[in-house]
Each structure stands twice: as structure tokens, then as C-alpha cells.
Design a protein around this motif. Structure first.
Motif, PDB file in Angstrom:
ATOM      1  N   MET A   1      -5.128  14.493  18.922  1.00 14.49           N
ATOM      2  CA  MET A   1      -5.858  14.620  20.123  1.00 14.49           C
ATOM      3  C   MET A   1      -4.492  15.625  20.635  1.00 14.49           C
ATOM      4  O   MET A   1      -5.062  15.792  21.923  1.00 14.49           O
ATOM      5  N   VAL A   2      -4.029  15.222  20.898  1.00 10.84           N
ATOM      6  CA  VAL A   2      -2.870  16.013  21.570  1.00 10.84           C
ATOM      7  C   VAL A   2      -3.372  17.215  21.875  1.00 10.84           C
ATOM      8  O   VAL A   2      -2.228  18.021  23.489  1.00 10.84           O
ATOM      9  N   THR A   3      -2.761  18.147  20.777  1.00  7.74           N
ATOM     10  CA  THR A   3      -3.475  19.343  21.581  1.00  7.74           C
ATOM     11  C   THR A   3      -4.474  19.787  22.257  1.00  7.74           C
ATOM     12  O   THR A   3      -4.290  20.397  23.281  1.00  7.74           O
TER      13      THR A   3
ATOM     14  N   LEU B   1       1.052  -1.330   0.042  1.00 13.10           N
ATOM     15  CA  LEU B   1      -0.215  -0.011  -0.026  1.00 13.10           C
ATOM     16  C   LEU B   1       0.957   1.260  -0.306  1.00 13.10           C
ATOM     17  O   LEU B   1       2.395   1.260  -0.065  1.00 13.10           O
ATOM     18  N   LYS B   2       0.037   2.536  -0.992  1.00 14.17           N
ATOM     19  CA  LYS B   2       0.922   3.302  -0.680  1.00 14.17           C
ATOM     20  C   LYS B   2       0.042   4.715   0.622  1.00 14.17           C
ATOM     21  O   LYS B   2      -0.919   4.543   0.563  1.00 14.17           O
ATOM     22  N   PRO B   3       1.092   5.322   0.658  1.00 13.88           N
ATOM     23  CA  PRO B   3       0.647   6.401   1.561  1.00 13.88           C
ATOM     24  C   PRO B   3      -1.023   7.212   1.432  1.00 13.88           C
ATOM     25  O   PRO B   3      -1.834   6.822   1.439  1.00 13.88           O
ATOM     26  N   THR B   4      -1.098   6.988  -0.593  1.00 17.17           N
ATOM     27  CA  THR B   4      -2.341   7.567  -1.332  1.00 17.17           C
ATOM     28  C   THR B   4      -3.472   6.216  -0.734  1.00 17.17           C
ATOM     29  O   THR B   4      -4.484   6.986  -1.959  1.00 17.17           O
ATOM     30  N   ASP B   5      -3.525   5.615  -0.659  1.00 12.25           N
ATOM     31  CA  ASP B   5      -4.089   4.209  -0.822  1.00 12.25           C
ATOM     32  C   ASP B   5      -5.322   4.011   0.861  1.00 12.25           C
ATOM     33  O   ASP B   5      -6.005   3.398   1.257  1.00 12.25           O
ATOM     34  N   PHE B   6      -4.215   5.592   1.817  1.00  6.20           N
ATOM     35  CA  PHE B   6      -5.580   5.636   3.450  1.00  6.20           C
ATOM     36  C   PHE B   6      -6.102   6.737   3.239  1.00  6.20           C
ATOM     37  O   PHE B   6      -5.470   8.187   2.388  1.00  6.20           O
ATOM     38  N   ASP B   7      -7.399   6.696   3.778  1.00  6.37           N
ATOM     39  CA  ASP B   7      -8.223   7.391   3.994  1.00  6.37           C
ATOM     40  C   ASP B   7      -7.537   8.766   4.784  1.00  6.37           C
ATOM     41  O   ASP B   7      -7.735   9.931   5.069  1.00  6.37           O
ATOM     42  N   PHE B   8      -6.674   7.519   6.703  1.00  5.27           N
ATOM     43  CA  PHE B   8      -6.560   8.735   7.365  1.00  5.27           C
ATOM     44  C   PHE B   8      -5.494   7.636   8.209  1.00  5.27           C
ATOM     45  O   PHE B   8      -4.690   7.224   7.677  1.00  5.27           O
ATOM     46  N   ALA B   9      -4.688   9.181   8.948  1.00  7.22           N
ATOM     47  CA  ALA B   9      -3.378   7.877   9.278  1.00  7.22           C
ATOM     48  C   ALA B   9      -3.013   8.789  10.817  1.00  7.22           C
ATOM     49  O   ALA B   9      -3.401  10.160  11.635  1.00  7.22           O
ATOM     50  N   VAL B  10      -3.070   7.651  11.812  1.00  3.90           N
ATOM     51  CA  VAL B  10      -2.665   8.083  13.020  1.00  3.90           C
ATOM     52  C   VAL B  10      -1.304   7.699  13.673  1.00  3.90           C
ATOM     53  O   VAL B  10      -0.929   6.421  13.039  1.00  3.90           O
ATOM     54  N   PHE B  11      -0.303   8.538  14.743  1.00  2.01           N
ATOM     55  CA  PHE B  11       0.964   8.332  14.911  1.00  2.01           C
ATOM     56  C   PHE B  11      -0.025   8.880  16.809  1.00  2.01           C
ATOM     57  O   PHE B  11      -0.320   9.407  16.413  1.00  2.01           O
ATOM     58  N   HIS B  12       1.193   7.746  17.474  1.00  2.00           N
ATOM     59  CA  HIS B  12       2.088   8.706  18.925  1.00  2.00           C
ATOM     60  C   HIS B  12       1.690   9.836  18.819  1.00  2.00           C
ATOM     61  O   HIS B  12       2.669  10.174  17.799  1.00  2.00           O
ATOM     62  N   GLN B  13       1.191  10.827  19.447  1.00  6.07           N
ATOM     63  CA  GLN B  13       0.988  12.214  20.360  1.00  6.07           C
ATOM     64  C   GLN B  13       1.926  12.589  21.875  1.00  6.07           C
ATOM     65  O   GLN B  13       1.346  12.725  21.962  1.00  6.07           O
TER      66      GLN B  13
ATOM     67  N   ILE C   1      -6.680   6.362  20.991  1.00  4.67           N
ATOM     68  CA  ILE C   1      -7.600   7.451  21.490  1.00  4.67           C
ATOM     69  C   ILE C   1      -7.473   8.022  19.968  1.00  4.67           C
ATOM     70  O   ILE C   1      -8.613   8.644  19.312  1.00  4.67           O
ATOM     71  N   GLY C   2      -6.750   8.693  19.510  1.00  2.00           N
ATOM     72  CA  GLY C   2      -6.553   9.051  18.014  1.00  2.00           C
ATOM     73  C   GLY C   2      -7.276   8.243  16.752  1.00  2.00           C
ATOM     74  O   GLY C   2      -7.776   8.226  15.458  1.00  2.00           O
ATOM     75  N   LEU C   3      -7.415   6.902  16.957  1.00  2.07           N
ATOM     76  CA  LEU C   3      -8.004   5.740  16.658  1.00  2.07           C
ATOM     77  C   LEU C   3      -8.974   5.599  16.897  1.00  2.07           C
ATOM     78  O   LEU C   3     -10.050   5.580  15.675  1.00  2.07           O
ATOM     79  N   ALA C   4      -9.675   5.277  17.611  1.00  2.00           N
ATOM     80  CA  ALA C   4     -10.830   6.166  18.457  1.00  2.00           C
ATOM     81  C   ALA C   4     -11.890   7.318  17.959  1.00  2.00           C
ATOM     82  O   ALA C   4     -12.871   7.357  17.315  1.00  2.00           O
TER      83      ALA C   4
END
Length: 345
Positions: free
Chosen positions: A260-262, A223-235, A274-277
Motif C-alpha cells: 500500500m505504500v505507493t 513452512l516454506k514461502p511456497t506454502d503461503f498465498d500472500f506476504a506482507v512486510f512493513h513498508q 493496513i497491508g494485512l487488511a
């Protein structure tokens, strides 16, 4: 097909603003906010800890999909702030939700990625048909030494996910991990507050592991980044996930729904979860989500989730992340210090 049958979140209602922490230590809040991209963080109430937060998140997950607790065969709680050094949080959760005594249960520790390790372990038991459902939780009441840079972002919260094979809201299409022995952050036994290794926290730790796990997953799946609608990383702050996303080729639009970290700070083991949720709260059927956790010490787990039609049916059955963001009460630094147990008599 293995995936998420349900999910639930809990974030304490108390907050403290970056300005109030900075004022206490004579720092410039504008510089800190622009440096961390954090406005405020969640603070546990006097009677809240990792166990109570984990219980509330688990109850929300059970309620959202009307899960029978007797069908849960495993409970794993990932955290770096378990209330007991010797006494599992997982058994407290099990009793609170009415799980059967035949369950297997354990507490996990791997800094901020212990919750995703719990998901992987639950996946294994489900895949072997040894259990119907596994309950994987990431929860923390993050601690930071008074005046330390970590104090501006160390928040509190939890997320719980029910893992199974039937009636799933998001299929787990694949996962990949990247792990090394990197001393970027630690807390020795009997120490109240963690320490961090300065220059080790960025490139050698967070970025190397987060990007390597994500790249391994993309290579594994084709897969490529363009194949994803969303991305979540540790914050750990607002800047790190943005830089990781940009390096990998993801856009700010893909990242924004789960950032969500902000608003609540770095919830450690619950951060990426929580970002995934929050992303599931918005996602539509067939959309694809990349989520990559990070835990100091160090390691990352990266997952591909594909949302199913069932999300539309379950989404409104338990509180969404946004509801926790809107329900808040502010503390000054004195009250915050009391809530966090920073003042000892």
C-alpha cells in the motif's frame, strides 16, 4: 484457536503527490519516485490525529463483525504519534466505541511495530480466557522534518483488529519476534521531528530484523514461502519490502495485494496492518498469509494467518482498503504544511 475476529481500516482522504514536495525543495521528482517507489501519501485533515484515526478504524472493525463493545476486555493502541504525552489514546477509543469501564487499556510504543505488539498482548489475555475480545490498533500521523527524505513517504492511517477465539476470519497459527538495540531512528522528548541514523536504517535495522523474524517463523512452523498465498512486510518505502520478500523467497505476486505504500505512504504503526487488511479484502478461505512488521530501535514481529470461511460473510460489511485509496483529495505543499502543523505562528 485464536485469531482475528474482525478488522477495520481508516485512511484520511487528503493526499499530496511526491512531485509537489519535490518542487518545494528543488528536487527531481522522477529520481525520488524511482528511488522510493512512492507516488503520493495520505495526509490527515486539520481535525484528525492518531486518536480520531484509531477510533474510526475501531468502529469499522466492530461494525464488520457486529461486535458488542461490552464484550471487549482490552484495548491497546500502538503509535509513535499519540496526541498526548501523558493521556492515553486507548481510553479515548474506549469511550468512543462504548466499551465497558471494566476494560484494561494502554498505549504502546515501539516505533512502527507497536500495533503488532498490541496483537500479541491481546492474544495472551484471550489465550488465558481472561477476556473474550481484545482490540489491537496501530495508528499514526507520521511526522517528518521539512525537506527531510522522510517527508516524501511519512503518511497517515490506522488499522484495528479484534482478537478472540470464536467466529474468527483468520486463525493466528504462529508468531515469532526478533529484537535488538539498534539506533536507526529516534525522536527525543520535546523534539517535534524524528531523526534517522543513515546507514543504520537498511541492513542493520530493517533487513536484519524483518528477515530474521520471518526466518525464525518459517523454522518454527516448518513452512516454506511456497506454502503461503500472500506476504506482507512493513513498508517504509516501496523498495524495502520487495527486497525483503525476494531475499526470503517470496514472489512479487504474493506481495502485491498488501503493498500500500505507493498510494498512501508509510503509515508507521499501521503500515503492515493496513497491508494485512488489504490482503484479507482479497483472500479466500484456507489461504495463508505471512505478515512481518518492523519497528525502529529495533524489532520485528512475524505472524502466520490462515483465512477461514467466515471471511466471505464479513468482508463487505465495512469499507475495504481499496475504497480509501479511491476516495482522495489533493493538497498543494502550502495546504499540506498547514494540515501537518509545520507552520507555527
Amino acid at each position: 484457536m485464536i485469531g482475528l475476529v474482525s478488522y477495520g481500516v481508516y485512511v484520511p482522504s487528503y493526499r499530496i503527490r511526491v512531485e509537489d514536495i519535490a518542487k518545494q525543495w528543488g528536487e527531481n521528482p522522477a529520481n525520488i519516485k524511482s528511488g522510493l517507489l512512492v507516488e503520493e501519501k495520505a495526509v490527515p485533515d486539520l481535525d484528525e490525529d492518531t486518536a480520531t484515526i484509531a477510533v474510526e478504524a475501531a468502529r469499522a472493525a466492530i461494525r464488520r463483525a457486529n461486535i458488542d463493545p461490552n464484550d471487549i476486555g482490552a484495548i491497546y493502541v500502538g503509535s509513535e504519534s499519540h496526541p498526548y504525552a501523558v493521556k492515553p489514546t486507548a481510553t479515548i477509543v474506549a469511550a468512543a466505541i462504548g466499551a465497558p469501564t471494566s476494560i484494561t487499556a494502554a498505549d504502546f510504543e515501539f516505533a512502527c511495530k507497536a500495533g503488532t505488539a498490541a496483537i500479541q498482548t491481546s492474544m495472551g489475555l484471550v489465550a488465558l480466557n481472561k477476556i473474550k475480545y481484545g482490540l489491537a490498533i496501530g495508528a499514526d500521523v507520521s511526522q517528518a522534518s521539512p525537506g527531510d527524505a522522510l517527508e516524501y513517504a511519512a503518511g497517515a492511517g490506522g488499522a484495528a483488529f479484534v482478537i478472540g477465539q470464536d467466529n474468527i476470519v483468520a486463525e493466528i497459527e504462529e508468531f515469532a519476534s526478533f529484537t535488538t538495540d539498534t539506533p536507526d531512528f529516534w525522536r527525543r522528548d520535546l523534539q517535534k521531528y524524528p531523526e534517522h541514523g543513515g546507514r543504520f536504517t537498511g541492513e542493520p535495522a530493517y533487513f536484519r530484523h524483518t528477515i530474521s523474524a520471518s526466518e525464525a517463523l518459517l523454522e518454527k512452523t516448518g513452512l516454506k514461502p511456497t506454502d503461503f498465498d500472500f506476504a506482507v512486510f512493513h513498508q517504509p518505502n516501496g523498495k524495502f519490502p520487495r527486497k525483503a520478500a525476494k531475499t526470503l523467497g517470496f514472489t512479487s505476486e504474493q506481495l502485491k495485494p498488501g503493498l500500500m505504500v505507493t498510494h498512501i505512504g508509510n503509515t508507521y504503526s499501521a503500515s503492515s496492518l493496513i497491508g494485512l487488511a488489504a490482503t484479507l479484502d482479497q483472500a479466500s478461505p484456507s489461504q495463508r498469509i505471512l505478515m512481518t512488521s518492523f519497528g525502529s530501535g529495533a524489532g520485528s514481529d512475524a505472524f502466520v494467518f490462515r483465512v477461514t470461511d467466515r471471511i466471505e460473510e464479513l468482508r463487505e460489511r465495512a469499507p475495504k482498503v481499496e475504497e480509501f485509496l479511491l476516495s482522495k483529495k489533493y493538497l498543494d505543499y502550502a495546504a499540506y504544511a498547514k494540515h501537518q502543523g509545520k507552520i507555527r505562528m
